[in-house]
Design an enzyme around this catalytic site. Structure first.
Site, short mmCIF file in Angstrom:
data_model
loop_
_atom_site.label_atom_id
_atom_site.label_comp_id
_atom_site.label_asym_id
_atom_site.label_seq_id
_atom_site.Cartn_x
_atom_site.Cartn_y
_atom_site.Cartn_z
N TYR A 1 0.93 18.20 -5.80
CA TYR A 1 -0.18 17.26 -6.04
C TYR A 1 -0.38 16.98 -7.53
CZ TYR A 1 -1.14 16.81 -1.16
OH TYR A 1 -1.00 16.51 0.16
N GLN B 1 -4.89 4.46 4.24
CA GLN B 1 -4.40 5.84 4.37
C GLN B 1 -4.02 6.37 3.00
OE1 GLN B 1 -1.56 6.07 8.01
NE2 GLN B 1 -1.75 3.90 7.53
N ASN B 2 -4.02 5.48 2.00
CA ASN B 2 -3.55 5.88 0.68
C ASN B 2 -4.61 6.67 -0.08
OD1 ASN B 2 -1.37 4.41 1.42
ND2 ASN B 2 -1.80 2.65 0.12
N VAL B 3 -4.10 7.52 -0.98
CA VAL B 3 -5.00 8.41 -1.71
C VAL B 3 -4.99 8.06 -3.20
CG1 VAL B 3 -4.79 10.32 -0.05
CG2 VAL B 3 -3.12 10.12 -1.90
N ASN C 1 5.22 -5.85 6.80
CA ASN C 1 6.02 -4.67 6.46
C ASN C 1 7.42 -5.14 6.07
OD1 ASN C 1 7.46 -2.01 6.71
ND2 ASN C 1 5.50 -1.38 7.59
N CYS D 1 -12.95 26.28 -8.83
CA CYS D 1 -14.23 25.62 -8.62
C CYS D 1 -15.14 25.86 -9.83
CB CYS D 1 -14.88 26.18 -7.36
SG CYS D 1 -16.55 25.58 -7.07
N GLY E 1 2.13 -2.32 5.30
CA GLY E 1 2.84 -1.26 4.57
C GLY E 1 2.62 0.14 5.12
N HIS F 1 -7.66 9.29 4.37
CA HIS F 1 -7.01 10.57 4.06
C HIS F 1 -7.45 11.15 2.71
CE1 HIS F 1 -3.59 9.35 7.05
NE2 HIS F 1 -4.66 9.80 7.65
C1 BJW Z 1 6.55 -1.78 2.61
C2 BJW Z 1 6.93 -1.90 1.31
C3 BJW Z 1 6.64 -3.04 0.70
C4 BJW Z 1 7.66 0.09 1.98
N1 BJW Z 1 5.95 -3.98 1.40
N2 BJW Z 1 5.93 -2.61 3.36
C5 BJW Z 1 -1.21 11.45 18.41
C6 BJW Z 1 0.15 11.43 18.69
C7 BJW Z 1 1.02 12.25 17.97
C8 BJW Z 1 0.57 13.11 16.97
C9 BJW Z 1 -0.78 13.13 16.71
C10 BJW Z 1 -1.64 12.31 17.43
N3 BJW Z 1 -2.89 12.52 16.95
C11 BJW Z 1 -2.82 13.42 15.94
C12 BJW Z 1 -1.55 13.83 15.79
C13 BJW Z 1 -1.03 14.82 14.79
C14 BJW Z 1 -0.83 14.24 13.41
C15 BJW Z 1 0.17 13.08 13.51
O1 BJW Z 1 -0.16 11.92 13.48
N4 BJW Z 1 1.46 13.40 13.60
C16 BJW Z 1 2.51 12.38 13.74
C17 BJW Z 1 3.22 12.14 12.38
C18 BJW Z 1 3.47 12.84 14.77
N5 BJW Z 1 -2.08 13.80 12.84
C19 BJW Z 1 -2.91 14.63 12.19
O2 BJW Z 1 -2.68 15.83 12.10
C20 BJW Z 1 -4.19 14.04 11.64
N6 BJW Z 1 -5.32 14.81 12.05
C21 BJW Z 1 -5.77 14.83 13.30
O3 BJW Z 1 -5.24 14.17 14.18
O4 BJW Z 1 -6.88 15.61 13.52
C22 BJW Z 1 -7.27 15.89 14.85
C23 BJW Z 1 -6.55 17.14 15.27
C24 BJW Z 1 -6.76 18.30 14.56
C25 BJW Z 1 -6.13 19.47 14.98
C26 BJW Z 1 -5.25 19.44 16.06
C27 BJW Z 1 -5.03 18.23 16.74
C28 BJW Z 1 -5.70 17.08 16.34
C29 BJW Z 1 -4.19 14.08 10.13
C30 BJW Z 1 -3.13 13.23 9.52
C31 BJW Z 1 -3.15 13.40 8.00
C32 BJW Z 1 -1.98 12.70 7.33
N7 BJW Z 1 -1.90 13.12 5.98
C33 BJW Z 1 -0.93 12.49 5.08
C34 BJW Z 1 -1.00 13.22 3.71
C35 BJW Z 1 -2.27 12.78 2.98
C36 BJW Z 1 -2.38 13.39 1.63
C37 BJW Z 1 -1.24 13.04 0.71
O5 BJW Z 1 -1.06 11.87 0.32
O6 BJW Z 1 -0.52 13.96 0.36
O7 BJW Z 1 -1.22 11.10 4.93
S1 BJW Z 1 0.74 12.48 5.73
C38 BJW Z 1 1.17 10.89 5.09
O8 BJW Z 1 1.39 9.96 6.19
C39 BJW Z 1 -0.09 10.41 4.36
C40 BJW Z 1 -0.11 8.95 4.72
O9 BJW Z 1 -1.40 8.43 4.54
C41 BJW Z 1 0.35 8.96 6.16
C42 BJW Z 1 0.87 7.65 6.66
O10 BJW Z 1 2.02 7.26 5.94
P1 BJW Z 1 2.27 5.72 5.63
O11 BJW Z 1 1.23 5.24 4.71
O12 BJW Z 1 2.43 4.98 6.89
O13 BJW Z 1 3.63 5.80 4.78
P2 BJW Z 1 5.15 5.84 5.30
O14 BJW Z 1 5.99 6.33 4.20
O15 BJW Z 1 5.26 6.53 6.59
O16 BJW Z 1 5.48 4.31 5.60
C43 BJW Z 1 5.59 3.35 4.55
C44 BJW Z 1 5.79 2.00 5.19
O17 BJW Z 1 5.71 1.01 4.18
C45 BJW Z 1 7.14 1.82 5.90
O18 BJW Z 1 6.91 1.26 7.18
C46 BJW Z 1 7.90 0.86 4.98
O19 BJW Z 1 8.78 0.02 5.69
C47 BJW Z 1 6.77 0.09 4.37
N8 BJW Z 1 7.03 -0.47 3.06
N9 BJW Z 1 7.64 -0.72 0.94
C48 BJW Z 1 5.63 -3.74 2.71
N10 BJW Z 1 6.96 -3.30 -0.58
ZN ZN Z 2 -16.97 26.72 -5.07
#
Ligand code: BJW
Ligand code: ZN
Length: 255
Positions: free
Chosen positions: A71, A105-107, A217, A151, A191, A123
Site C-alpha cells: 500500500y 470501486q477505486n481508492v 470498457n 495510531c 472500466g 472500497h
Molecule cells: C479499461 C481501460 C481503459 C483497462 N478504458 N476500460 C458473489 C459471487 C462470488 C464471490 C462473491 C460474491 N459476493 C462476494 C463474493 C466474494 C468477493 C468477490 O467478489 N470475489 C470474486 C472476485 C470472486 N467479494 C468480497 O469479498 C467483498 N466483500 C463481501 O462480499 O462482503 C460480504 C461477505 C463477507 C464475508 C464472507 C462473505 C461475504 C469485498 C470485495 C473487496 C474488493 N477489494 C479490492 C481491493 C480494494 C483495495 C485496494 O485497492 O487494494 O477492490 S480487490 C480489487 O478488485 C479492488 C477493485 O476495486 C476490485 C474491482 O476491480 P476492477 O476495478 O474491476 O479492476 P480490474 O483490474 O478487475 O478490471 C479493470 C477493467 O478495466 C478491465 O475490464 C479492463 O478491460 C478495463 N480497462 N483499461 C476502459 N483505458
Molecule cells: Zn487507535
C-alpha cells in the site's frame, strides 16, 4: 475514430440523453489512462502480488509489513498522478443533469480530484488509515507513512482504510450505492471487469429497476449480458465524446 464506434456513441447518447438521474459505476480501467495499474489486466497488480498475501484481513494479521509495503508503494505512485479525460467527462456530465452519482470501486480519489462531488467510494480510499481499536479513520493524504504506521491516539498498528476480500462494505456506503443504482434511469459501467461482488451486482440492480445500462470498457465483461449498449475502447476517449453528444442533445450545442 472508427465510424461504427462513432455511430454507437451517437446511439448511446440518443438513448441516455434524457436521463435526469444517472449513476456511473467505475473501476480501475477509468484510472488506467492516468498511469495507475489495474488489478486483473496484463501488467496489473495481481500479476506481481497474490490477492491472499496483500488484500485480505488474514494477510494483514499474518504479515502487516508486506501489506504496508504494497500500500505504501501505491500511495507513493499516486502522489504524482492526475485525473484523465474520463474522470473529467464524468464530472462534466454531473453539470448536465439533476442527479449524478459516481459509484467507484477505486481508492485513488481521482474522481474527487476531477471535480465530481457525489462520489460513493465502495472500497474505501488509499489516503486514509484506520485503527481497529479506536474505530477511527485518520486522514493521511499525501503524507509519507512509516513502514508500519501507528495510531495517533492509542499507538496500535493502523491498517489501510480499504475493503479487502471477505470484508463487508460499510453499511452506509452500500445503502447509498444501492439507492443510487435503484433510482437512476441510466447506469454507466466503466472500466471494471465486473467480477467483484457486491459492487458488480449494482449494474443488475439498476437494470432490474428499469435503468438503461451502458458498458464502457476495452473489452467485453460480464456486464455485457445486462447492458443495453456496450462501447469498446479507452474510457478517456469514449466518455468525453459521449458527454459532448449528450450535452449537444440536451442543450442543442456541443460547447
Ligand atoms: C479499461 C481501460 C481503459 C483497462 N478504458 N476500460 C458473489 C459471487 C462470488 C464471490 C462473491 C460474491 N459476493 C462476494 C463474493 C466474494 C468477493 C468477490 O467478489 N470475489 C470474486 C472476485 C470472486 N467479494 C468480497 O469479498 C467483498 N466483500 C463481501 O462480499 O462482503 C460480504 C461477505 C463477507 C464475508 C464472507 C462473505 C461475504 C469485498 C470485495 C473487496 C474488493 N477489494 C479490492 C481491493 C480494494 C483495495 C485496494 O485497492 O487494494 O477492490 S480487490 C480489487 O478488485 C479492488 C477493485 O476495486 C476490485 C474491482 O476491480 P476492477 O476495478 O474491476 O479492476 P480490474 O483490474 O478487475 O478490471 C479493470 C477493467 O478495466 C478491465 O475490464 C479492463 O478491460 C478495463 N480497462 N483499461 C476502459 N483505458
Ligand atoms: Zn487507535
Amino acid at each position: 475514430m472508427d465510424k461504427t464506434l462513432q455511430r454507437s456513441i451517437d446511439d448511446a447518447a440518443q438513448q441516455v440523453a434524457a436521463a435526469e438521474s444517472v449513476a456511473a459505476l467505475t473501476g480501475a480501467g477509468v484510472s488506467a489512462e492516468s498511469g495507475i495499474p489495474t488489478f486483473r489486466d496484463c501488467g496489473g497488480l495481481w500479476e506481481d502480488f497474490r490477492v491472499q498475501d496483500v488484500a485480505t484481513p488474514e494477510a494483514f494479521q499474518r504479515n502487516p509489513r508486506l501489506v504496508w509495503k504494497f500500500y505504501n508503494a501505491r500511495r507513493t505512485n499516486l502522489a504524482d498522478v492526475r485525473p484523465n479525460p474520463a474522470h473529467f467527462a464524468l464530472a462534466e456530465w454531473a453539470t448536465l443533469v439533476s442527479d449524478f452519482h459516481v459509484i467507484t470501486q477505486n481508492v485513488d480519489r481521482l474522481h474527487h480530484a476531477a471535480g465530481s462531488r457525489h462520489v460513493i467510494e465502495l472500497h474505501g480510499d488509499l489516503w486514509s488509515v484506520r485503527c481497529d481499536r479506536c474505530c477511527e479513520v485518520f486522514d493521511r493524504t499525501r503524507e509519507s507513512l512509516a513502514e508500519m504506521p501507528e495510531c495517533d491516539r492509542c499507538g496500535r498498528l493502523v491498517r489501510p482504510n480499504v475493503v479487502w476480500f471477505g470484508e463487508e462494505l460499510a453499511t452506509d456506503v452500500w445503502a447509498a450505492a444501492s439507492a443510487a443504482a435503484r433510482r437512476c434511469e441510466c447506469m454507466l459501467v466503466v472500466g471494471t471487469s465486473a467480477v467483484v461482488h457486491p459492487a458488480a451486482g449494482l449494474a443488475s440492480m439498476a437494470r432490474d429497476a428499469g435503468a438503461d445500462v451502458v458498458e464502457i470498457n476495452l473489452e467485453e465483461t460480464p456486464a455485457r449480458s445486462i447492458a443495453n449498449l456496450s462501447l469498446y475502447g479507452p474510457a478517456g476517449v469514449l466518455l468525453p465524446q459521449l458527454v459532448a453528444r449528450v450535452r449537444a442533445i440536451r442543450f442543442g450545442d456541443a460547447s
